[in-house]
Enzyme design. Structure first.
Site, PDB file in Angstrom:
ATOM      1  N   GLU A 112      -5.399  -8.365  -0.050  1.00 55.09           N
ATOM      2  CA  GLU A 112      -6.082  -7.966   1.189  1.00 55.09           C
ATOM      3  C   GLU A 112      -7.516  -7.637   0.816  1.00 55.09           C
ATOM      4  O   GLU A 112      -7.753  -6.735   0.011  1.00 55.09           O
ATOM      5  CB  GLU A 112      -5.449  -6.717   1.816  1.00 55.09           C
ATOM      6  N   GLU A 146       0.824  -1.231   0.000  1.00 57.53           N
ATOM      7  CA  GLU A 146       0.000   0.000   0.000  1.00 57.53           C
ATOM      8  C   GLU A 146       0.849   1.267   0.000  1.00 57.53           C
ATOM      9  O   GLU A 146       0.659   2.162   0.841  1.00 57.53           O
ATOM     10  CB  GLU A 146      -0.949  -0.012   1.206  1.00 57.53           C
TER      11      GLU A 146
HETATM   12  O1  AHR Z   1      -4.885  -5.545   7.399  1.00 54.05           O
HETATM   13  C1  AHR Z   1      -4.514  -4.494   8.173  1.00 54.05           C
HETATM   14  C2  AHR Z   1      -3.928  -3.361   7.373  1.00 54.05           C
HETATM   15  O2  AHR Z   1      -4.845  -2.864   6.438  1.00 54.05           O
HETATM   16  C3  AHR Z   1      -2.724  -3.697   6.572  1.00 54.05           C
HETATM   17  O3  AHR Z   1      -1.561  -3.620   7.295  1.00 54.05           O
HETATM   18  C4  AHR Z   1      -2.725  -2.660   5.504  1.00 54.05           C
HETATM   19  O4  AHR Z   1      -2.089  -3.109   4.348  1.00 54.05           O
HETATM   20  C5  AHR Z   1      -4.190  -2.319   5.321  1.00 54.05           C
HETATM   21  O5  AHR Z   1      -4.398  -0.961   5.280  1.00 54.05           O
END
Ligand code: AHR
Length: 504
Positions: A291, A172
């Site tokens: 994610e 990210e």
């Molecule tokens: O999953 C928790 C967090 O959410 C992760 O570290 C990040 O990549 C996302 O913003």
């Protein structure tokens, strides 16, 4: 309401990659410590691995797990987490503002992954670190022997290289909350150079570059276009991350967000296609949704919350307890990914334990299953083979943000090896039953194997440690036809209908 779901054996979207059933373990809150690893727990094995959690992970059908972060990786020194435990440093960990003991690291994770029978996906720190450290980490993991880092691994008792195939280049990096945040131009150049060096060391690895961290990022999809432009030669996948909260908008609007998710996948599909054509390339880059989930407080919100807390080891952060309604959106997100199975090849539900998770644990106590565990397990164990294109014909409602939304969300999957046709449904209506008739052209349906349902008297009902209120139940309902099956779907429910079938 009556709905027809029409598919055809010849109209295949694509092969379902088993890595679509991945999850995510990050050094964050109680995900690792007390989540999967807790020496001294009554159910821990001699390495401190919680066997109760391990068994739940296996039943869930998880195929791969991304590690060690997340935001955590952007400050992580992987060297801190290897070698004799008593010599590992304690760090003030900046991503989640906690104290990291480093009692659990790369070697422990790989041993856990072997026990859980899952494929590891590693990420490298492109926040505070760069090319050297990424290559050294790869050397530690994958180089056979005779170099500094491969011999370091061997000196830790691991003779055989780990052969980790999938590597995320940072996390990210478009997010202002990310330590070492970069512009797309800065990130793209760094990722391209790190990736090139990593592939020079081990040309069997596959690399995932950071896409936008949410569809709502102001830089989306420009970030994706720029990153793809700079990394097209070395990247194999572009990452897509997406979380949805918004329960306060009301059920209809909340569930409609699955439509946005599919639109986002299509946007990134288009970005890949544009870049491919621009570069006159023959290479196809795929999507890794590494994610995803239903989560009230992603990104910046969690970041702000942890900033107010004192420094602790494994503090409880953002431990959301899921309702039935959450499980329905969660199931729809899985359906949206599977409907794009030609392009989406990896997906990691985030996170596996304790934060936006399928599995919850008590420190020193029980482990229990959230509502979202059940749809995940259904897809992971039974949505195998190929996803079929399907037309869903029936009533729609108007959502404020996403236009017309069908009351029925549906997915049909054909598993040739098992001769099994599986239909997955979510009834988004709060008030009306749906009579769903599947017409699977070119198939002869022989037998109804099972019809499982996830439903509840109250959409806000949750599971608790001592009370599994929402579990999958067997449903006797189901009328077989020559090429399909008709089932009745209660308001706000998730269904899996498995049929033995053969091609005609
Ligand atoms: O999953 C928790 C967090 O959410 C992760 O570290 C990040 O990549 C996302 O913003």
């Amino acid at each position: 309401m009556e709905f027809q779901i029409i598919c055809d054996r010849h109209f295949v979207v694509g092969e379902i990659d088993p890595r679509l059933y991945g999850s995510f373990l990050e050094h964050m809150g109680r995900v690792i410590y007390h989540g999967i690893y807790e020496p001294g727990h009554p159910d821990a094995d001699d390495e401190g691995v919680r066997r109760d959690v391990l068994e739940a992970v296996k039943r869930m059908g998880v195929s791969c797990v991304r590690y060690p972060g997340g935001n955590f990786v952007s400050v992580y020194h992987w060297e801190d987490g290897v070698g004799p435990r008593e010599q590992r440093p304690r760090r003030a960990e900046l991503a989640w503002r906690s104290i990291e003991t480093n009692a659990f690291g790369t070697d422990e994770f790989i041993r856990w992954a072997k026990k859980a029978d899952i494929e590891p996906i590693f990420s490298v720190n492109l926040g505070t670190r760069g090319i050297d450290e990424a290559v050294q980490y790869l050397e530690y993991c994958n180089f056979p022997e005779g170099t500094y880092y491969s011999d370091l691994r061997r000196s830790h008792g691991v003779k055989e290289p780990y052969g980790v195939k999938l590597w995320c280049l940072g996390n990210e990096m478009d997010g202002l909350w990310q330590i070492g945040h970069k512009t797309a131009a800065e990130y793209g150049r760094l990722a391209a150079e790190a990736g090139r060096a990593m592939k020079r060391l081990d040309d069997t690895v596959e690399l995932i570059v950071c896409g936008s961290s949410l569809s709502t990022m102001p830089t989306c999809p420009q970030w994706d276009l720029e990153t793809l432009d700079l990394t097209y030669d070395i990247a194999d996948y572009i990452a897509l991350h997406q979380y949805y909260g918004g329960q306060e908008m009301g059920t209809a609007e909340f569930l409609a967000q699955a439509v946005d998710f599919e639109a986002h996948i299509n946007t990134i599909r288009a970005a890949i296609q544009v870049t491919k054509r621009k570069k006159r390339s023959k290479k196809d880059i795929k999507i890794s949704i590494d994610e995803w989930g239903v989560w009230e407080t992603p990104g910046e919100a969690v970041d702000n919350a942890v900033r107010r807390e004192p420094w602790k080891i494994a503090p409880a952060i953002s431990e959301q307890i899921y309702t039935l309604e959450d499980a329905l959106l969660f199931a729809q997100m899985q359906m949206a990914m599977l409907r794009n199975a030609d392009l989406v090849k990896i997906a990691c539900q985030s996170l596996l334990t304790n934060i936006s998770s399928c599995i919850m644990t008590e420190n020193g106590g029980a482990c229990w299953l959230q509502t979202i565990y059940y749809p995940f397990a259904c897809f992971a164990n039974y949505a195998k083979g190929v996803a079929l294109q399907s037309v869903v014909a029936g009533d729609v409602y108007e959502s404020r943000q996403f236009g017309s939304v069908s009351y029925l969300d549906a997915l049909v999957v054909w598993n040739e090896a098992e001769r099994e046709l599986a239909a997955f449904y979510v009834n988004r209506s709060e008030t009306e039953e749906i009579k769903a008739s599947l017409q699977a052209q070119g198939f002869e349906v022989k037998e109804l194997i099972s019809h499982m349902v996830l439903a509840a008297a109250d959409k806000k009902m949750t599971n608790e440690k001592d009370h599994q209120a929402i579990v999958l139940k067997n449903c006797e309902d189901g009328v077989l036809e020559r090429d399909g099956c008709t089932v009745t779907l209660a308001p706000l429910s998730f269904h899996m209908v498995r049929m033995r079938a053969k091609k005609r």
